[in-house]
Design an enzyme around this catalytic site. Structure first.
Site, PDB file in Angstrom:
ATOM      1  N   LYS A   1       0.843  -1.212   0.000  1.00 39.37           N
ATOM      2  CA  LYS A   1       0.000   0.000   0.000  1.00 39.37           C
ATOM      3  C   LYS A   1       0.875   1.258   0.000  1.00 39.37           C
ATOM      4  CE  LYS A   1      -0.253  -0.286   5.046  1.00 39.37           C
ATOM      5  NZ  LYS A   1      -1.042  -0.829   6.171  1.00 39.37           N
TER       6      LYS A   1
ATOM      7  N   ARG B   1     -10.806  -0.080  14.168  1.00 37.52           N
ATOM      8  CA  ARG B   1     -10.605   0.761  12.997  1.00 37.52           C
ATOM      9  C   ARG B   1     -11.500   0.289  11.856  1.00 37.52           C
ATOM     10  NH1 ARG B   1      -4.750   1.046   9.933  1.00 37.52           N
ATOM     11  NH2 ARG B   1      -5.178  -1.177   9.678  1.00 37.52           N
TER      12      ARG B   1
ATOM     13  N   TYR C   1      18.007  29.793   8.317  1.00 38.75           N
ATOM     14  CA  TYR C   1      16.936  30.581   8.922  1.00 38.75           C
ATOM     15  C   TYR C   1      17.047  30.578  10.441  1.00 38.75           C
ATOM     16  CZ  TYR C   1      14.542  30.334   4.400  1.00 38.75           C
ATOM     17  OH  TYR C   1      14.209  30.433   3.080  1.00 38.75           O
TER      18      TYR C   1
ATOM     19  N   MET D   1      13.442  24.309   2.908  1.00 39.37           N
ATOM     20  CA  MET D   1      12.549  23.565   2.026  1.00 39.37           C
ATOM     21  C   MET D   1      13.324  22.757   0.980  1.00 39.37           C
ATOM     22  SD  MET D   1       9.432  24.911  -0.384  1.00 39.37           S
ATOM     23  CE  MET D   1       8.489  25.690   0.901  1.00 39.37           C
TER      24      MET D   1
HETATM   25  C1  LIG Z   1      -0.377  -1.904   6.811  1.00 41.22           C
HETATM   26  C2  LIG Z   1      -0.977  -3.194   7.165  1.00 41.22           C
HETATM   27  C3  LIG Z   1      -0.184  -4.343   7.273  1.00 41.22           C
HETATM   28  C4  LIG Z   1       1.334  -4.320   7.222  1.00 41.22           C
HETATM   29  O1  LIG Z   1       1.814  -3.817   8.436  1.00 41.22           O
HETATM   30  P1  LIG Z   1       3.382  -3.655   8.727  1.00 41.22           P
HETATM   31  O2  LIG Z   1       3.455  -3.202  10.136  1.00 41.22           O
HETATM   32  O3  LIG Z   1       3.873  -2.616   7.778  1.00 41.22           O
HETATM   33  O4  LIG Z   1       4.005  -4.972   8.480  1.00 41.22           O
HETATM   34  C5  LIG Z   1      -0.820  -5.554   7.472  1.00 41.22           C
HETATM   35  N1  LIG Z   1      -2.177  -5.622   7.584  1.00 41.22           N
HETATM   36  C6  LIG Z   1      -2.953  -4.530   7.511  1.00 41.22           C
HETATM   37  C7  LIG Z   1      -4.422  -4.684   7.664  1.00 41.22           C
HETATM   38  C8  LIG Z   1      -2.393  -3.287   7.306  1.00 41.22           C
HETATM   39  O5  LIG Z   1      -3.174  -2.205   7.263  1.00 41.22           O
END
Ligand SMILES: *Cc1c(COP(=O)(O)O)cnc(C)c1O
Length: 379
Positions: free
Chosen positions: A41, A134, A254, A302
């Site tokens: 992701k 969640r 800065y 920046m």
């Molecule tokens: C992001 C996520 C993972 C992976 O988690 P890591 O800590 O990066 O290994 C696995 N399962 C779900 C549902 C996630 O949202």
């Protein structure tokens, strides 16, 4: 590190070591002893989901996890044909797009499951909430889904640990709840999965069918309680674009927060917080330059960051390493994140697209060499 500049060479870039990434994946699969549902992701935690998916192909993962429908479509458009599970809840208006790209949604409520089935069905995974609060069906409410699940059988079911890195009792409790919930299902789904990276790093062989790591693949992990640690994957480099001598009492950047004691040499790197090099590293960060560790001098701006190179050899055009390996020394994502007081995940996904990703396949992985024939290529 010294490196021949090329006409297209940017002033800062992230070198992504796909060989190391694959070896991290192989280590996870060996530990968990089940196929991976590799989480890619957020564009592969900022490193490029399509390239990451390609690099993991030789490990024969079961499939890939993404957060959004758009992320799944990007992978399909790039030719990824393995199962793709969308981990975040999808809205019913997205079902057509989910189906169009043969993605698997995570569903966790009687009405969404019924709606998915009514609009055409297709493989999906049941998301079971065992304490994260969640997403997913609360583990105590599975019983109410009994009839729905008899009609719409999930291909998979999973839960997500909220504190697997804390070495406390919570993961065991979440596991107990997961087992409880699974017992309440009318039948056992084909694919059960739970472990994220911190759980795999601290665990033994998985009791489930798949493991679901993310961050470890990208070189983050090996903290307290972990019994394995990853190879670094992301190497953030920036070139020296200015170099000057400053006199006793002169200030840098800065706010004039850094003041020279005696004559100092100050180099400017072509990277700043707009690239994802955190402003919190002002006057605290260190970078690797020509075999030495040198400190950040003054406020990170920046587009530019100054470093005190009085004690290191330095010329315009030299390459500094802000994250990752240079020679024998390494600044891990965890090290830099700790200095910046942000989460490693945040530092990694916070690297901006202004910093091109350059893919390399470091030595030590011959099987991979055939797959990733290309040397450093700009994305
Ligand atoms: C992001 C996520 C993972 C992976 O988690 P890591 O800590 O990066 O290994 C696995 N399962 C779900 C549902 C996630 O949202």
């Amino acid at each position: 590190m010294s490196r021949q500049p090329t006409p297209t060479s940017p002033r800062a870039w992230v070198e992504v070591d796909l060989g190391a990434l694959r070896r991290n994946g192989a280590a996870l699969a060996t530990r968990a002893r089940v196929p991976l549902l590799a989480v890619i992701k957020a564009d592969g935690y900022g490193l490029g989901a399509v390239r990451v998916a390609g690099a993991l192909e030789p490990l024969d993962p079961w499939g890939f996890g993404v957060a959004t429908v758009a992320e799944g479509i990007e992978l399909r458009d790039a030719g990824v044909s393995r199962p793709i599970l969308v981990l975040s809840p999808v809205l019913s208006e997205e079902y057509a797009a989910v189906r169009g790209a043969s993605l698997r949604p995570s569903l966790g409520g009687a009405s969404t499951i019924a709606e998915w089935a009514r609009t055409g069905g297709g493989a999906w995974h049941l998301s079971i909430d065992t304490g994260m609060n969640r997403a997913g069906i609360p583990w105590t409410e599975i019983g109410a889904l009994h009839d729905t699940l008899r009609d719409a059988v999930p291909e998979g079911a999973y839960t997500h640990f909220h504190s697997a890195d804390l070495n406390d009792e919570s993961t065991g409790e979440q596991l107990r709840r997961f087992r409880c919930a699974l017992e309440a299902l009318p039948s056992r789904p084909r694919y059960l999965h739970a472990e994220n990276s911190p759980a795999i790093e601290r665990g033994e062989a998985s009791p489930w069918d798949l493991a679901r790591p993310g961050v470890f693949l990208y070189g983050v992990g090996g903290g307290d309680g972990a019994t394995m640690s990853p190879e670094p994957v992301a190497h953030l480099r920036a070139r020296v674009i200015d170099l000057r001598t400053v006199s006793d009492g002169d200030t840098v950047s800065y706010g004039a927060t850094w003041r020279a004691r005696g004559t100092r040499r100050v180099a400017t790197l072509g990277i700043g917080y707009a690239d994802g090099y955190r402003r919190a590293l002002s006057n605290r960060g260190v970078v690797l330059l020509n075999g030495q560790r040198v400190p950040v001098a003054g406020i990170v701006t920046m587009d530019m960051t100054m470093i005190d190179v009085t004690d290191a050899p330095c010329e315009i055009g030299d390459v500094a390493t802000l994250i990752g390996r240079d020679g024998d020394d390494v600044l891990t994502v965890d090290d830099v994140a700790a200095t910046a007081q942000v989460l490693s995940y945040e530092l990694l996904v916070g690297l901006k697209l202004r910093v091109p990703r350059v893919y390399v396949n470091a030595a030590g992985d011959t099987a991979a060499a055939a797959v990733e024939a290309a040397p450093a290529t700009l994305r």
